[in-house]
Design an enzyme around this catalytic site. Sequence first.
Site: not given
Length: 181
Positions: A61-63
């Site tokens: 996951v990231c932003q």
Amino acid sequence: MSTITANELLAKHRAGEKIELIDVRMPTEFRETHVTFARNVPLDSLDPRALQHTEGPLYVVCQGGTRSKMACDKLRSAGFTNIVDVLGGTKACVAAGLPVVKGKKAISLERQVRIAAGSLVLTGVILSLTVHPWLIGISAFVGAGLVFAGITDTCGMGMMLSKMPWNRVADDSASCAVKPS
């Protein structure tokens, strides 16, 4: 590429499934808000050989999705086969109701790039009007860099800003980064 929505990830979490989730954002972004069971492995220091991973899927996951896709590609290139990209990133996880930790507020890397690029363009225009017309090249250079970033989906300015001291976390306890094998 294998993907999962934040709502599907929430369902797995509520069902008690073991979820190994890595968050590839900068430590300052991770410190601001992250899923409680995520560990921070920033994309710029992601070393697939040093990544401790048990069997089962590795969720990334990231932003919002760009960096996690890049991390998934990097992991796949290194031979990982069960990689799952969390669609919509941390924003979607928060909206779905996954448990999160909220910490110190930070200016996102994306906002920092916009501030820096805008400042450089404005400076170039002002200098070209007041000092020498050829200084408009500063603005042209930044504009060309932004076009390149849009076409290639990589951002040199963002990579440079990510190395700045204000984007580092002095206390590494905020980051459960990679542990060598």
